[in-house]
Design an enzyme around this catalytic site. Structure first.
Site, PDB file in Angstrom:
ATOM      1  N   CYS A  17       0.906  -1.068   0.158  1.00  0.00           N
ATOM      2  CA  CYS A  17      -0.163  -0.070  -0.152  1.00  0.00           C
ATOM      3  C   CYS A  17       0.949   1.005  -0.310  1.00  0.00           C
ATOM      4  CB  CYS A  17      -1.163  -0.050   1.053  1.00  0.00           C
ATOM      5  SG  CYS A  17      -1.845   1.734   1.683  1.00  0.00           S
ATOM      6  N   CYS A  44       0.143   3.058   2.814  1.00  0.00           N
ATOM      7  CA  CYS A  44       1.009   2.649   4.348  1.00  0.00           C
ATOM      8  C   CYS A  44       2.505   3.053   4.303  1.00  0.00           C
ATOM      9  CB  CYS A  44       0.794   1.571   4.238  1.00  0.00           C
ATOM     10  SG  CYS A  44      -1.240   0.994   4.195  1.00  0.00           S
TER      11      CYS A  44
END
Length: 147
Positions: free
Chosen positions: A55, A58
């Site tokens: 991600c 993230c």
């Protein structure tokens, strides 16, 4: 002279290593084997980050979560954890995680709040302290009713 310099160099490296090791914030990786037991700990709030390695959002957090863990050190009964939803799909499914990163606060095994504010240490810490206190007060009131 060489042995003395070498000894000093080793001592300095060892000191630096210990300083880094001891100052590293404790962010606990929560796996399917321990997640439920940890978040059910009596009178303990768990602030958990749910992420996946691929991600972009993230990854953009960088060291933020470790900084949150460091900022929370010394706070009684508040723990900081993280779940890799790629490796722990069952945990993320049970926690109703559909986007990454997701930050949730659990108290006595129950989800009490989902964080959706700014992603900085001060905001995250303020959220945790406020919501954990609310959850603790509510749990105490519920316990008092049972008596």
């Amino acid at each position: 002279m060489i042995n003395l310099n070498r000894s000093i160099s080793i001592w300095i490296l060892l000191s630096l290593f210990l300083t880094l090791f001891l100052s590293k914030a404790e962010v606990i990786t929560l796996t399917p084997e321990i997640f439920s037991d940890k978040v059910k700990e009596k009178d303990t709030a768990w602030f958990v980050k749910f992420c996946v390695p691929w991600c972009k959002h993230c990854k953009n957090l960088g060291t933020l979560w470790e900084e949150v863990g460091k900022a929370m050190e010394g706070e009684d009964e508040i723990e900081v954890g993280e779940v890799d939803c790629g490796a722990s799909k069952s945990v993320c499914s049970k926690a109703d995680i559909h986007s990454y990163p997701t930050f949730k606060l659990f108290f006595d095994g129950e989800e009490v709040a989902k964080y959706q504010g700014p992603r900085d240490v001060e905001s995250l810490k303020a959220f945790v302290l406020d919501e954990a206190e609310k959850a603790a007060v509510k749990a105490q009131l519920d316990n008092d009713k049972d008596l």
